[in-house]
Design a protein around this motif. Sequence first.
Motif, mmCIF file in Angstrom:
data_model
loop_
_atom_site.group_PDB
_atom_site.id
_atom_site.type_symbol
_atom_site.label_atom_id
_atom_site.label_comp_id
_atom_site.label_asym_id
_atom_site.label_seq_id
_atom_site.Cartn_x
_atom_site.Cartn_y
_atom_site.Cartn_z
ATOM 1 N N TYR A 14 0.914 -1.294 -0.061
ATOM 2 C CA TYR A 14 0.056 0.158 -0.042
ATOM 3 C C TYR A 14 0.721 1.255 -0.073
ATOM 4 O O TYR A 14 1.940 1.372 0.701
ATOM 5 C CB TYR A 14 -0.774 -0.052 1.207
ATOM 6 C CG TYR A 14 -1.897 -1.292 1.382
ATOM 7 C CD1 TYR A 14 -2.695 -1.654 0.212
ATOM 8 C CD2 TYR A 14 -1.794 -2.011 2.416
ATOM 9 C CE1 TYR A 14 -3.401 -2.489 0.311
ATOM 10 C CE2 TYR A 14 -2.788 -3.218 2.553
ATOM 11 C CZ TYR A 14 -3.571 -3.420 1.536
ATOM 12 O OH TYR A 14 -4.404 -4.349 1.531
ATOM 13 N N ARG A 18 -4.544 4.485 5.798
ATOM 14 C CA ARG A 18 -5.903 4.908 5.916
ATOM 15 C C ARG A 18 -6.174 5.957 7.079
ATOM 16 O O ARG A 18 -5.176 6.170 7.824
ATOM 17 C CB ARG A 18 -6.805 3.616 6.242
ATOM 18 C CG ARG A 18 -6.750 2.658 4.982
ATOM 19 C CD ARG A 18 -7.664 1.421 5.327
ATOM 20 N NE ARG A 18 -7.712 0.712 4.298
ATOM 21 C CZ ARG A 18 -8.797 -0.634 4.187
ATOM 22 N NH1 ARG A 18 -9.546 -0.687 5.333
ATOM 23 N NH2 ARG A 18 -8.559 -1.520 3.251
ATOM 24 N N GLN A 21 -4.610 5.719 10.936
ATOM 25 C CA GLN A 21 -3.596 4.553 11.170
ATOM 26 C C GLN A 21 -2.248 4.963 11.503
ATOM 27 O O GLN A 21 -1.739 4.751 12.398
ATOM 28 C CB GLN A 21 -3.508 3.713 9.744
ATOM 29 C CG GLN A 21 -4.579 2.677 9.583
ATOM 30 C CD GLN A 21 -4.443 1.818 8.462
ATOM 31 O OE1 GLN A 21 -3.679 2.390 7.356
ATOM 32 N NE2 GLN A 21 -4.711 0.677 8.189
ATOM 33 N N SER A 197 -12.204 5.921 14.832
ATOM 34 C CA SER A 197 -12.547 5.888 13.260
ATOM 35 C C SER A 197 -14.252 5.941 12.940
ATOM 36 O O SER A 197 -14.775 5.671 13.911
ATOM 37 C CB SER A 197 -11.921 5.019 12.655
ATOM 38 O OG SER A 197 -12.118 5.087 11.149
ATOM 39 N N GLY A 322 -13.082 -3.202 1.100
ATOM 40 C CA GLY A 322 -13.722 -2.136 0.614
ATOM 41 C C GLY A 322 -14.405 -2.143 -0.565
ATOM 42 O O GLY A 322 -14.957 -0.924 -0.851
#
Length: 704
Positions: A14, A18, A21, A197, A322
């Motif tokens: 990645y 996000r 994080q 979150s 996702g």
Amino acid sequence: MSTAKRALKKYFGYDKFRPLQDEVIQSILEGEDALVIMPTGGGKSLCYQIPALMMEGVAIVVSPLIALMKDQVEGLQANGVKAGFLNSSQSTQVQNEIIEDIHEGKIKLLYVSPEKLVSQEFYYLLLQLKVNLFAVDEAHCISVWGHDFRPEYSKMAYLKKQFPLVPVVALTATADSLTQKDIINQLGLNEPKRFLSSFDRPNLSLKVAPGKDKFKSILGFLRQRPHQSGIIYCLSRKACEGLSEKLRNSGVNASYYHAGLSPEERAKRQEDFINDDIPIICATIAFGMGIDKSNVRWVIHYNLPRNIESYYQEIGRAGRDGLKADTLLFYSFSDVIVHRKFIEESALKEVSNAKLERIQQFCDAQICRRKILLSYFGEHLEEDCGNCDVCKDPPKQFDGTLIAQKALSAIVRLKEQVAAGTVIDVLRGSSRQEVLSKGYDKVKTYGAGKDVPHQDWQQYMLQLLNLGYISVAYDEGNALKLTEQSREVLFGERMVNLVHLASMKSEPTIKPIVKTTKQEAREGLFEALRKLRLQISREENIPPYLVFSDATLHEMVDEKPTSEFEMKMISGVGERKYQLYGEFFINEILEFEQKKNKEAKKSSQSFYETYEFYKQGYSVDEIAQIRKVNPVTIYSHLASLYEKGADIDLTEYLNPSEIEQIESAYYSLNKTSSVKDLHLFLKEDIEYYKVRLGISYLKVLSSC
């Protein structure tokens, strides 16, 4: 954090973190305790895995299920991360080998069960190690307010006492305010930072349907989703077995899972599900927590869950990658009766009953369901989500600000110490003995809502609760409390829209899923990559999603990488994954594109042959006979050629009335529907091939 990003790319593929994080990672690196609440699929694991890779020593991860830790360790090892686990499923020899690897620095993350963590022998092992952090996963299990309470978790408070300088991070997907407080207290966390979150999972569609004709509805649901993996949660073992048998008899590859099976059989069925050998599992709530499977595309609740936390946790097992995923909940009063019976046998009757009422209210609600879910966890959503059944078929609303202000004012004047029934009694000006004896008839809002029937007030209070303007303190006799948003309403700074009670529908509809042309066009390459992934997973005896997730495959479909550089730019393709699989997937993409180009060339040649015969004056039937194809195929060729500018007169096959009808339907459906949709819209009065010709005629006409 630049080092953290390099680790993120190297091991997990990645390019960026996000939301939250990076903040959690920074906090852990600074030695602080933390409570992390992130939805399933939100990336909780990376919050402790990245710091563990960066710091000297070993990270201890507490995981409640053997299957879960095995799954996570396999995933880490597939990414080139040094990880292992210790639990009761291993022989003494295997455990000794793992311990030796830890001492030699061959393991950076060690997963253990709570039982193992609190054992004396493990404590002595910890004293010999340089532990850089403790991560407590599924931390809601430590709280009696949580939905999966585990008594052994409550012994873990010794971590902060014995290792006060080692940061402890507690992580979970579902914890209301009561559970959050309890987690911090039970673990003895030292002034922990809280990272909450968003609970929003916008990729999950939310639907509630009446609990009748369930099997018929499920079959229709499944037939719209071939090759997809999903879970059907049932309330009883008998329901799991019966439903899976009916599905198999209908040609669906399904099995069942519940605590009545032997440990070996449970493990086998879970492995079959993880490896896509059995794509559909009918299960009790005992199934799911131990699964890190990213390509679950839907979750069905055959019966009503016992509370919103359980519902949210269970639907969270869909769409972890996702991508779009669907949820469907069947709701019937008989399920409520069963839950009430279980609650009578439990120790927390009052709280359990209140939480059951909230899930009932969620099912009965006529406002955006995502707003209700987020409100339950203390989060406010301004706009309707557009991805739930209520949003897609909304009831009528009105300005209910005055009604809301009356209700909120009454709650304030009653000092936020009474439940909804008493608030309504005060608003209605009730002369009940309890109201009068406590002097509630003296408050200013007494009788302020006497013009609204009691049943209507119940519905309005429910809407205010679901919208997040009031909350329920379960540990204070279900007393109603104001929220930050409600104070804005009281001071006239916010308007409140409520649903007209007359417009409420008793049975939400389940609409069929319609795929777009673009979606259908992408499926060929995705299916080719999915089959390659399955083949590799079979050869290596690992779950398919550990090769690459659905999200990674979809990005490959979009980007079509054909070089090492391009493939490593795909999210989820780290260095280890590229070394193992990268070239296989590049070759599959190249072969698919070459085949597609050949077919396109062949199709183009076929169109050219049809056009040559047309120019020579042959009729459609004659061309079809010469070329030995169906006349409908020839009409399709002519339509495509016409769109590309060929000199063809389509009005030769369409009369003015047909063109007018097709035109009306074409613009009524916003020019986005398929030939099939238009054909059905016209009630099949006009032949299919004529609809195809008509669309081409109108496309060219509108572009002129």
